[in-house]
Design a protein around this motif. Structure first.
Motif, mmCIF file in Angstrom:
data_model
loop_
_atom_site.group_PDB
_atom_site.id
_atom_site.type_symbol
_atom_site.label_atom_id
_atom_site.label_comp_id
_atom_site.label_asym_id
_atom_site.label_seq_id
_atom_site.Cartn_x
_atom_site.Cartn_y
_atom_site.Cartn_z
ATOM 1 N N ARG A 117 12.239 10.759 -29.222
ATOM 2 C CA ARG A 117 12.493 9.361 -29.543
ATOM 3 C C ARG A 117 11.379 8.774 -30.411
ATOM 4 N NH1 ARG A 117 13.144 7.329 -23.961
ATOM 5 N NH2 ARG A 117 14.284 9.115 -23.249
ATOM 6 N N TRP A 118 10.142 9.087 -30.076
ATOM 7 C CA TRP A 118 9.008 8.590 -30.858
ATOM 8 C C TRP A 118 9.025 9.180 -32.269
ATOM 9 C CZ3 TRP A 118 6.587 4.384 -29.995
ATOM 10 C CH2 TRP A 118 6.411 3.910 -28.692
ATOM 11 N N ILE A 119 9.381 10.434 -32.395
ATOM 12 C CA ILE A 119 9.449 11.068 -33.717
ATOM 13 C C ILE A 119 10.557 10.425 -34.546
ATOM 14 C CG2 ILE A 119 10.029 13.223 -34.917
ATOM 15 C CD1 ILE A 119 8.488 14.696 -32.671
ATOM 16 N N LYS A 120 11.722 10.177 -33.924
ATOM 17 C CA LYS A 120 12.815 9.519 -34.647
ATOM 18 C C LYS A 120 12.415 8.118 -35.084
ATOM 19 C CE LYS A 120 16.570 12.016 -32.383
ATOM 20 N NZ LYS A 120 17.696 11.919 -31.432
ATOM 21 N N LEU A 121 11.732 7.380 -34.221
ATOM 22 C CA LEU A 121 11.278 6.039 -34.563
ATOM 23 C C LEU A 121 10.286 6.087 -35.728
ATOM 24 C CD1 LEU A 121 11.223 3.000 -33.948
ATOM 25 C CD2 LEU A 121 9.336 3.483 -32.366
ATOM 26 N N ILE A 175 12.139 3.279 -43.892
ATOM 27 C CA ILE A 175 12.198 1.844 -44.203
ATOM 28 C C ILE A 175 11.049 1.453 -45.134
ATOM 29 C CG2 ILE A 175 11.926 -0.468 -43.207
ATOM 30 C CD1 ILE A 175 13.541 0.569 -40.797
ATOM 31 N N ALA A 176 9.844 1.928 -44.856
ATOM 32 C CA ALA A 176 8.690 1.614 -45.701
ATOM 33 C C ALA A 176 8.880 2.192 -47.103
ATOM 34 C CB ALA A 176 7.413 2.154 -45.069
ATOM 35 N N GLY A 177 9.391 3.420 -47.191
ATOM 36 C CA GLY A 177 9.642 4.025 -48.497
ATOM 37 C C GLY A 177 10.680 3.255 -49.294
ATOM 38 N N CYS A 178 11.745 2.821 -48.641
ATOM 39 C CA CYS A 178 12.780 2.030 -49.322
ATOM 40 C C CYS A 178 12.220 0.699 -49.798
ATOM 41 C CB CYS A 178 13.971 1.805 -48.398
ATOM 42 S SG CYS A 178 14.948 3.277 -48.117
#
Length: 126
Positions: free
Chosen positions: A15-19, A26-29
């Motif tokens: 879960r932490w890796i997916k987050l 999101i930051a890249g976009c």
């Protein structure tokens, strides 16, 4: 004290890796969006500074009247000849902005929220 099972720890780690991956995407976009596409550049009379306009991608298309063309939003950025950025401003209707106008103290344009002059270290007009 209850010890978590190995499977629960693995699920939590996934879960932490997916987050973390989601936040990286999101930051890249956001960085890609903010970079924009160069529309125009206007050099100062002494060629020491340049104002560049960048058009950003519209996620929700604007509806325009026939013959109106499409309005676009983006950034106005002021750079020196070496590429150092001095100022950046976002505008919803970048195509309505008039300028840039070069003065002894700096540069300004009309039609945006900030009507102040952008002060520069040296005069852009000699």
């Amino acid at each position: 004290m209850k010890i978590k099972s190995q499977e629960a720890l693995v699920r939590q780690r996934k879960r932490w890796i997916k987050l973390a991956l989601l936040l990286a995407v999101i930051a890249g976009c956001y960085l890609w969006w903010k970079q924009g596409k160069l529309i125009s550049e206007t050099w100062s009379p002494n060629k020491q500074y340049v104002v560049r306009e960048y058009r950003t991608f519209e996620f929700i298309p604007r509806i325009a009247m026939p013959g109106d063309g499409g309005h676009y939003s983006g950034y106005m950025r002021v750079y020196n000849r070496d590429g150092k950025k001095f100022y950046e401003e976002y505008s919803d209707l970048l195509d309505f902005i008039e300028g840039p106008f070069w003065a002894k103290e700096g540069v300004y344009w009309m039609g945006n929220d900030n009507q102040d002059i952008v002060r520069l270290p040296t005069s852009p007009v000699d």
